[in-house]
Write an enzyme that holds these catalytic residues in place. Structure first.
Site, PDB file in Angstrom:
ATOM      1  N   GLY A  43       0.897  -1.254  -0.007  1.00 55.28           N
ATOM      2  CA  GLY A  43       0.008  -0.062  -0.171  1.00 55.28           C
ATOM      3  C   GLY A  43       0.698   1.336  -0.026  1.00 55.28           C
ATOM      4  N   ASP A  99       0.282   3.965   3.634  1.00 51.84           N
ATOM      5  CA  ASP A  99      -0.611   4.578   3.010  1.00 51.84           C
ATOM      6  C   ASP A  99      -1.611   5.124   4.161  1.00 51.84           C
ATOM      7  OD1 ASP A  99      -1.404   2.140   3.937  1.00 51.84           O
ATOM      8  OD2 ASP A  99      -2.291   1.326   2.049  1.00 51.84           O
ATOM      9  N   ASP A 102      -5.047   2.943  10.154  1.00 47.16           N
ATOM     10  CA  ASP A 102      -6.540   2.628  10.414  1.00 47.16           C
ATOM     11  C   ASP A 102      -6.539   2.048  11.798  1.00 47.16           C
ATOM     12  OD1 ASP A 102      -8.994   1.608  10.230  1.00 47.16           O
ATOM     13  OD2 ASP A 102      -8.414  -0.208   9.028  1.00 47.16           O
ATOM     14  N   LYS A 130      -7.523   7.906   9.505  1.00 47.20           N
ATOM     15  CA  LYS A 130      -9.112   7.633   9.747  1.00 47.20           C
ATOM     16  C   LYS A 130      -9.796   8.483  11.037  1.00 47.20           C
ATOM     17  CE  LYS A 130     -10.116   3.967   6.864  1.00 47.20           C
ATOM     18  NZ  LYS A 130     -10.675   2.694   6.546  1.00 47.20           N
ATOM     19  N   PHE A 149     -14.098   3.262   3.976  1.00 52.06           N
ATOM     20  CA  PHE A 149     -13.061   2.311   3.327  1.00 52.06           C
ATOM     21  C   PHE A 149     -12.866   3.030   2.103  1.00 52.06           C
ATOM     22  CE2 PHE A 149     -11.456  -0.774   0.662  1.00 52.06           C
ATOM     23  CZ  PHE A 149     -10.470  -1.671   1.254  1.00 52.06           C
ATOM     24  N   VAL A 150     -11.531   3.024   1.789  1.00 52.94           N
ATOM     25  CA  VAL A 150     -11.137   4.320   0.564  1.00 52.94           C
ATOM     26  C   VAL A 150     -10.277   3.434  -0.569  1.00 52.94           C
ATOM     27  CG1 VAL A 150     -11.441   6.408   1.770  1.00 52.94           C
ATOM     28  CG2 VAL A 150      -9.115   5.222   2.003  1.00 52.94           C
ATOM     29  N   ASP A 156      -5.741  -0.605  -1.740  1.00 54.24           N
ATOM     30  CA  ASP A 156      -6.495  -1.531  -2.713  1.00 54.24           C
ATOM     31  C   ASP A 156      -8.090  -1.775  -1.935  1.00 54.24           C
ATOM     32  OD1 ASP A 156      -5.191  -3.017  -0.638  1.00 54.24           O
ATOM     33  OD2 ASP A 156      -5.928  -4.586  -1.700  1.00 54.24           O
ATOM     34  N   ARG A 162      -5.355   0.420  -6.846  1.00 58.03           N
ATOM     35  CA  ARG A 162      -4.021   0.882  -6.459  1.00 58.03           C
ATOM     36  C   ARG A 162      -3.379   2.015  -7.328  1.00 58.03           C
ATOM     37  NH1 ARG A 162      -2.336  -2.019  -1.904  1.00 58.03           N
ATOM     38  NH2 ARG A 162      -2.388  -4.242  -2.219  1.00 58.03           N
TER      39      ARG A 162
HETATM   40  P1  IMP Z   1      -3.844  -0.866  10.458  1.00 57.49           P
HETATM   41  O1  IMP Z   1      -2.633  -2.027  11.197  1.00 57.49           O
HETATM   42  O2  IMP Z   1      -5.108  -1.265  11.066  1.00 57.49           O
HETATM   43  O3  IMP Z   1      -3.429   0.701  10.843  1.00 57.49           O
HETATM   44  O4  IMP Z   1      -4.066  -0.984   9.105  1.00 57.49           O
HETATM   45  C1  IMP Z   1      -3.292  -0.328   8.272  1.00 57.49           C
HETATM   46  C2  IMP Z   1      -3.388  -1.232   6.815  1.00 57.49           C
HETATM   47  O5  IMP Z   1      -4.650  -1.626   6.603  1.00 57.49           O
HETATM   48  C3  IMP Z   1      -2.995  -0.190   5.731  1.00 57.49           C
HETATM   49  O6  IMP Z   1      -1.500  -0.236   5.521  1.00 57.49           O
HETATM   50  C4  IMP Z   1      -3.663  -0.432   4.557  1.00 57.49           C
HETATM   51  O7  IMP Z   1      -3.161  -1.738   3.556  1.00 57.49           O
HETATM   52  C5  IMP Z   1      -4.994  -1.290   5.136  1.00 57.49           C
HETATM   53  N1  IMP Z   1      -6.180  -0.513   5.315  1.00 57.49           N
HETATM   54  C6  IMP Z   1      -6.682   0.189   6.384  1.00 57.49           C
HETATM   55  N2  IMP Z   1      -7.908   0.974   5.991  1.00 57.49           N
HETATM   56  C7  IMP Z   1      -7.981   0.864   4.684  1.00 57.49           C
HETATM   57  C8  IMP Z   1      -9.036   1.560   3.606  1.00 57.49           C
HETATM   58  O8  IMP Z   1      -9.536   2.183   4.086  1.00 57.49           O
HETATM   59  N3  IMP Z   1      -8.638   1.010   2.345  1.00 57.49           N
HETATM   60  C9  IMP Z   1      -7.686   0.065   1.771  1.00 57.49           C
HETATM   61  N4  IMP Z   1      -6.868  -0.416   2.756  1.00 57.49           N
HETATM   62  C10 IMP Z   1      -7.009   0.039   4.067  1.00 57.49           C
HETATM   63 MG    MG Z   2      -4.027  -3.208   1.877  1.00 58.87          MG
END
Ligand code: IMP
Ligand code: MG
Length: 173
Positions: A43, A99, A102, A130, A149-150, A156, A162
């Site tokens: 990402g 990217d 979350d 977010k 969700f984006v 992706d 992407r």
């Molecule tokens: P975290 O560990 O939950 O912060 O997740 C981060 C990873 O989840 C990012 O590097 C993204 O690959 C994926 N992700 C989280 N939110 C989104 C979204 O809205 N769209 C696409 N991928 C996401």
């Molecule tokens: Mg991803």
């Protein structure tokens, strides 16, 4: 492909100008010191490629392959590092480039792993954050966005979108 979006949240020009600003911010924060950019694949690839060219420092590059999401649109929890962590992180100042922030699990887990592997320092830079993560630590943030969700600009949905030059919400999400 743009037709697959129900809404464009951030257009190409807005991304470009914010990436330029982040490059200037990072350049002044590190004050001439060597920096190792750590893009999280897949990402963070597109963002890191653009961001690097806006940073005026002696840079090196160390991409890490990280999986956390599976094919769905909610976080799977555990992160895996299929390529492992190279020994070459030892003694370096690192900037993780991803990217999106979350749940924050990816950046939190990885920061600790890199420090445990001997990195001198670990900073983080995300293009998007977010709403519900806005109190989570990140050193550089491009945009704060709603809890949707984006896709696009590296992000992706089951491996697709992407290469969209903008960030948007896919139809039916
Ligand atoms: P975290 O560990 O939950 O912060 O997740 C981060 C990873 O989840 C990012 O590097 C993204 O690959 C994926 N992700 C989280 N939110 C989104 C979204 O809205 N769209 C696409 N991928 C996401
Ligand atoms: Mg991803």
């Amino acid at each position: 492909m743009i037709n697959s979006l129900s809404e464009i949240l951030i257009d190409r020009e807005t991304i470009q100008s914010r990436v330029r600003e982040l490059g200037v911010e990072i350049t002044s924060r590190f004050d001439g010191k060597p920096l190792c950019i750590v893009p999280l694949l897949d990402g963070g690839l597109i963002f890191a490629a653009d961001l690097m060219r806006e940073i005026n420092l002696p840079l090196t590059l160390l991409p890490l392959k990280v999986s956390s999401y599976g094919d769905g649109t909610t976080s799977s929890g555990a992160i895996t590092l299929p390529w492992g962590i190279p020994e070459s992180v030892t003694g370096k100042e690192l900037l993780i480039v991803d990217d999106i922030l979350d749940t924050g699990r990816t950046l939190q887990t990885l920061t600790q792993l890199l420090l445990d592997s001997g990195a001198l320092s670990v900073r983080t830079c995300v293009l998007l954050r977010k709403e519900y993560s806005k109190n989570l630590p990140a050193d550089f943030v491009g945009f704060d966005i709603p809890d949707k969700f984006v896709v696009g600009y590296g992000l992706d949905l089951a491996g697709r979108y992407r290469n969209l030059p903008c960030i948007g919400i896919p139809k039916n999400y």
